[in-house]
Design a protein around this motif. Structure first.
Motif, PDB file in Angstrom:
ATOM      1  N   GLN A  61      57.753   6.864  50.447  1.00  0.00           N
ATOM      2  CA  GLN A  61      56.804   7.429  51.403  1.00  0.00           C
ATOM      3  C   GLN A  61      56.227   6.339  52.305  1.00  0.00           C
ATOM      4  O   GLN A  61      56.137   6.499  53.522  1.00  0.00           O
ATOM      5  N   ALA A  92      61.064  11.491  50.380  1.00  0.00           N
ATOM      6  CA  ALA A  92      59.914  11.290  51.264  1.00  0.00           C
ATOM      7  C   ALA A  92      60.239  11.710  52.685  1.00  0.00           C
ATOM      8  O   ALA A  92      61.386  11.596  53.128  1.00  0.00           O
ATOM      9  N   SER A 109      57.761  18.214  55.858  1.00  0.00           N
ATOM     10  CA  SER A 109      57.630  17.733  54.469  1.00  0.00           C
ATOM     11  C   SER A 109      57.853  18.847  53.455  1.00  0.00           C
ATOM     12  O   SER A 109      57.867  18.586  52.254  1.00  0.00           O
TER      13      SER A 109
END
Ligand code: ADP
Length: 482
Positions: A61, A92, A109
């Motif tokens: 991330q 991520a 996401s």
């Protein structure tokens, strides 16, 4: 010891990982012929992240967020190959591709955690599948073509529009010929305006992420190995404790009947059951000696198991040391007589008086010293002496036996240690007696010593400071050891 092994394994693995990272950083980037200079800052930042973060999701991330903030790219998405199933998992997605007011709630996401097998990717003709299968970069302008089957076509089109994605480029992540995952880069400009320099940067980033994935995989293998070592260590400790319990219980069980045999043989020898015939006398003597020998070995084994279990204690009482010495010599005299060895005792002119010792343990030490002196002396004599100095009581057992090789002298009081010449002369032996003796004397505040020249006999002794063995004022009655 196990702790040392674990620490060494950790050190070497970490050194290996650091070297691997340095190597990969130089060589992988070099392999693709990319000049890292222009984008050095972002690559350097990722390098530092790799060294500081060991959680796969968290590190991924932070990398994709660095890519969106520190490069002209809109954002990125990292997938890794599951080491067991081979499936690709979305680890991520850059925060820049998440819902904001401006995107009307569109959020890429949602793909995080999405898992697809390479076969499913190929079946759905996903371009990520192509990139992985053919191990090459693939570029396109439709998010749906890349993200099926995870995203349904109309949803992909909606997201792409809301997020302003104009182009997608996927690089497989390959380290040392092994596929580790894939990284998707998102552009807010069409594929036609993606420059070679952008490709150079993307390839370098893919390599960097590859290093991160391999690094974390190595670390998790290391943790796994560590855990297994720790478990094995706990298991060993349990087994060790079981072994100590076993030795302790069997020694106790064996000692009681042997003590009875010892008692009856001594009554026989003393004529309590009538006079013995000349043929019976040596047999009974042999039984008495062998029984004593086994009792002494059992006592050493019991002491060692107590030392191991940290339950070894001394119980002091006021005793006459000279009496214990005389008793031990009387007990072992028959052994010496068998070998025609003369044992003499030299005591100080002025009696020492009561001293505060554990009579049984001190007896155990003296039995060991005198028994060894007789055992390791083929012929000659043994002298047991007690001297006093203004500060100490010094007990010595000197023999004219095989002695000890010079290079083995310093190992004499180590557990199980037996010198080469002793092993040759007497095959049976435990190497435990002196180890126990050291513990006993040190627990009394004393020290042990040995002097020897190989072939010219040995002198084993101990020194007890008066200050350490003075009888406390309240206790005065001397105890006896038997
Ligand atoms: P063990 O006698 O059962 O081997 P010990 O712990 O009593 O075990 O002694 C350890 C070793 O020390 C012996 O094996 C021998 O090598 C050496 N040693 C002890 N006493 C003597 C001695 N009087 N003369 C020569 N070597 C000795």
């Amino acid at each position: 010891m196990t702790r040392l092994l674990i620490e060494s394994a950790l050190f070497f693995c970490l050194a290996g990982i650091s070297f691997g990272m340095w190597w990969s950083t130089r060589h992988l980037r070099g392999n693709h012929g990319v000049d890292p200079a222009p984008d050095l800052a972002i690559l350097h930042q990722i390098d530092r992240l790799i060294l500081s973060d060991a959680s796969l999701e968290h590190l991924s991330q932070r990398i994709v967020d660095l890519i969106s903030s520190g490069t002209p790219l809109q954002g990125a998405l990292i997938r890794s190959v599951h080491p067991k199933t081979g499936e690709l998992i979305v680890l991520a997605v850059s925060d820049s591709l998440r819902a904001t007011d401006a995107t009307g709630g569109a959020d890429l996401s949602v793909l995080r955690g999405g898992t697809v097998s390479p076969a499913q990717m190929l079946q759905s003709r996903s371009l990520v599948g192509h990139a992985i299968n053919e191990r090459r970069m693939v570029a396109g302008d439709s998010l749906a073509e890349f993200e099926r089957p995870l995203l349904e076509a109309t949803e992909a089109a909606r997201l792409q529009k809301a997020l302003g994605i104009k182009a997608v480029v996927v690089y497989p992540i390959i380290v040392e010929d092994r596929l580790n995952g894939a990284i998707s880069f998102f552009f807010d400009r069409p594929t036609a305006v993606i420059k070679p320099r952008d490709h150079a940067l993307m390839q370098a980033l893919a390599d960097e992420v590859g290093i991160a994935l391999v690094n974390i995989d190595l670390l998790s293998q290391l943790e796994d190995m560590n855990k297994r070592l720790e478990d094995a260590n706990v298991h060993l400790q349990t087994m060790d404790a079981t072994k100590d319990d076993f030795i302790s219980i069997t020694s106790h069980q064996l000692r009681s009947p042997l003590t009875a045999i010892k008692g009856y043989t001594s009554m026989l020898t003393d004529g309590d059951f009538g006079a013995m015939t000349p043929r019976q006398r040596p047999v009974i003597k042999q039984i008495a000696e062998s029984t004593n020998e086994v009792i002494n070995v059992l006592n050493d084994m019991l002491s060692v198991s107590r030392i191991n279990a940290e339950k070894f204690e001394i119980t002091r009482a006021p005793v006459m040391l000279e009496d214990i010495i005389k008793d031990v010599v009387v007990e072992l005299k028959p052994l010496a007589q068998n070998k025609q060895i003369r044992v003499s005792v030299v005591l100080p002119k002025r009696p020492i008086g009561p001293v505060f010792l554990d009579p049984l343990r001190i007896r155990q030490v003296l039995i060991n010293y005198v028994d060894n002196a007789i055992k390791y002396t083929p012929h000659g004599k043994v002298v047991v002496s007690v001297e006093t100095t203004p500060t100490d009581i010094v007990v010595k057992v000197k023999d004219s036996g095989i002695g000890i090789p010079e290079d083995e002298l310093k190992r004499m009081f180590t557990k199980f240690y037996r010198a080469a010449n002793a092993r040759q002369m007497v095959t049976a032996g435990t190497g435990l007696g002196l180890y126990v003796a050291k513990r006993v004397i040190e627990d009394h505040g004393g020290t042990l010593f040995v002097e020897s020249v190989e072939g010219q006999g040995a002198t084993f002794g101990f020194r007890l400071p008066f200050a350490a063995v003075a009888v406390p004022e309240a206790t005065t009655t001397p105890a006896t050891a038997s």
